[in-house]
Scaffold this motif. Structure first.
Motif, PDB file in Angstrom:
ATOM      1  N   ASN A  75     -50.530 -25.297  10.885  1.00 22.59           N
ATOM      2  CA  ASN A  75     -50.950 -24.246   9.955  1.00 22.59           C
ATOM      3  C   ASN A  75     -51.681 -24.834   8.741  1.00 22.59           C
ATOM      4  OD1 ASN A  75     -49.566 -21.494  10.924  1.00 22.59           O
ATOM      5  ND2 ASN A  75     -48.215 -23.217  11.386  1.00 22.59           N
ATOM      6  N   LYS A  76     -52.691 -25.613   9.061  1.00 20.94           N
ATOM      7  CA  LYS A  76     -53.456 -26.344   8.045  1.00 20.94           C
ATOM      8  C   LYS A  76     -54.194 -25.384   7.120  1.00 20.94           C
ATOM      9  CE  LYS A  76     -55.749 -30.843   8.735  1.00 20.94           C
ATOM     10  NZ  LYS A  76     -54.635 -31.608   8.296  1.00 20.94           N
ATOM     11  N   GLY A  77     -54.009 -25.603   5.834  1.00 21.99           N
ATOM     12  CA  GLY A  77     -54.671 -24.746   4.851  1.00 21.99           C
ATOM     13  C   GLY A  77     -53.870 -23.490   4.546  1.00 21.99           C
ATOM     14  N   LEU A  78     -52.814 -23.263   5.340  1.00 24.12           N
ATOM     15  CA  LEU A  78     -51.912 -22.134   5.055  1.00 24.12           C
ATOM     16  C   LEU A  78     -50.683 -22.756   4.394  1.00 24.12           C
ATOM     17  CD1 LEU A  78     -52.517 -20.087   8.340  1.00 24.12           C
ATOM     18  CD2 LEU A  78     -53.678 -19.888   6.128  1.00 24.12           C
ATOM     19  N   ARG A  81     -47.298 -26.327   7.600  1.00 18.60           N
ATOM     20  CA  ARG A  81     -46.219 -26.711   8.513  1.00 18.60           C
ATOM     21  C   ARG A  81     -46.735 -26.662   9.938  1.00 18.60           C
ATOM     22  NH1 ARG A  81     -43.566 -23.350   5.006  1.00 18.60           N
ATOM     23  NH2 ARG A  81     -41.939 -24.344   3.766  1.00 18.60           N
ATOM     24  N   LYS A  82     -46.066 -27.438  10.785  1.00 19.25           N
ATOM     25  CA  LYS A  82     -46.359 -27.332  12.209  1.00 19.25           C
ATOM     26  C   LYS A  82     -45.280 -26.482  12.858  1.00 19.25           C
ATOM     27  CE  LYS A  82     -49.089 -31.450  12.375  1.00 19.25           C
ATOM     28  NZ  LYS A  82     -49.183 -32.884  12.635  1.00 19.25           N
ATOM     29  N   CYS A  83     -45.660 -25.818  13.922  1.00 23.54           N
ATOM     30  CA  CYS A  83     -44.659 -25.056  14.665  1.00 23.54           C
ATOM     31  C   CYS A  83     -45.094 -24.986  16.123  1.00 23.54           C
ATOM     32  CB  CYS A  83     -44.474 -23.661  14.066  1.00 23.54           C
ATOM     33  SG  CYS A  83     -45.974 -22.694  13.933  1.00 23.54           S
ATOM     34  N   THR A  99     -42.102 -20.964  16.330  1.00 22.97           N
ATOM     35  CA  THR A  99     -40.808 -21.626  16.176  1.00 22.97           C
ATOM     36  C   THR A  99     -40.977 -22.918  15.396  1.00 22.97           C
ATOM     37  OG1 THR A  99     -40.150 -20.682  18.290  1.00 22.97           O
ATOM     38  CG2 THR A  99     -38.806 -22.483  17.443  1.00 22.97           C
ATOM     39  N   GLY A 100     -40.176 -23.066  14.356  1.00 27.59           N
ATOM     40  CA  GLY A 100     -40.254 -24.257  13.519  1.00 27.59           C
ATOM     41  C   GLY A 100     -39.220 -24.184  12.419  1.00 27.59           C
ATOM     42  N   GLU A 101     -39.577 -24.747  11.293  1.00 28.37           N
ATOM     43  CA  GLU A 101     -38.665 -24.846  10.167  1.00 28.37           C
ATOM     44  C   GLU A 101     -38.276 -23.470   9.616  1.00 28.37           C
ATOM     45  OE1 GLU A 101     -39.057 -26.562   5.664  1.00 28.37           O
ATOM     46  OE2 GLU A 101     -40.411 -27.358   7.195  1.00 28.37           O
ATOM     47  N   LYS A 102     -39.213 -22.531   9.653  1.00 32.55           N
ATOM     48  CA  LYS A 102     -38.968 -21.201   9.103  1.00 32.55           C
ATOM     49  C   LYS A 102     -38.419 -20.256  10.158  1.00 32.55           C
ATOM     50  CE  LYS A 102     -40.141 -21.771   4.872  1.00 32.55           C
ATOM     51  NZ  LYS A 102     -39.190 -21.485   3.778  1.00 32.55           N
TER      52      LYS A 102
END
Ligand code: ECB
Length: 134
Positions: A75-78, A81-83, A99-102
């Motif tokens: 999610n570059k520029g947002l 994070r990666k998901c 799916t990821g940290e959030k």
């Protein structure tokens, strides 16, 4: 025949984008700029393959995916994070689970008349954006 999201879509309105950005941990200065934006979406749909380009005067974001195929999303520029993301059909809705940290992160797209809706979800926040066919 599934719905065809292809086309250029101009921003009309948004709701609770601030809450969504807060849930993603976006800093104050970025939120102030981001909430004034009127992004444009260009969607290309070819069978089960999609590309979605979101452009604005501040940042751009693009994603490509195939229905049902999990992919690594950066999610570059947002929120940067990666998901792991997967997009599926729920009737005529496109539903993405990120799916990821959030927790509870994802989005849905659907069309009503000549309007494109986007629901953005993160944790307990839901934001809605509306676009109109150009
Ligand atoms: C790219 C235009 C918006 C840039 C906002 C810049 C900073 C705010 C940082 C994080 C907020 C998180 C998301 C911004 C909201 C919309 C951008 C695209 C959201 C998205 O995932 O759209 C999907 C569905 O159309 C395809 O990527």
């Amino acid at each position: 025949m599934p719905v065809d999201f292809s086309g250029t879509w101009n921003f009309v309105s948004s709701d609770n984008f601030e809450g969504y950005m807060l849930a993603l941990g976006i800093d104050f200065a970025t939120r102030k700029i981001a909430k004034l934006l009127k992004p444009k979406k260009v969607i290309e749909q070819d069978g089960d393959s999609f590309s979605i380009h979101t452009t604005s005067t501040f940042r751009n974001y693009s994603v490509q995916f195939k229905i049902g195929e999990e992919f690594e999303e950066d999610n570059k520029g947002l929120d940067n994070r990666k998901c792991k993301s997967v997009v599926t059909w729920d009737g005529d809705k496109l539903v993405c689970v990120q799916t990821g940290e959030k927790k509870n992160r994802g989005w849905s797209h659907w069309i009503e008349g000549d309007e494109l809706y986007l629901e953005l979800r993160c944790e307990d926040q839901v934001s809605q954006q509306v676009f109109k066919r150009a």
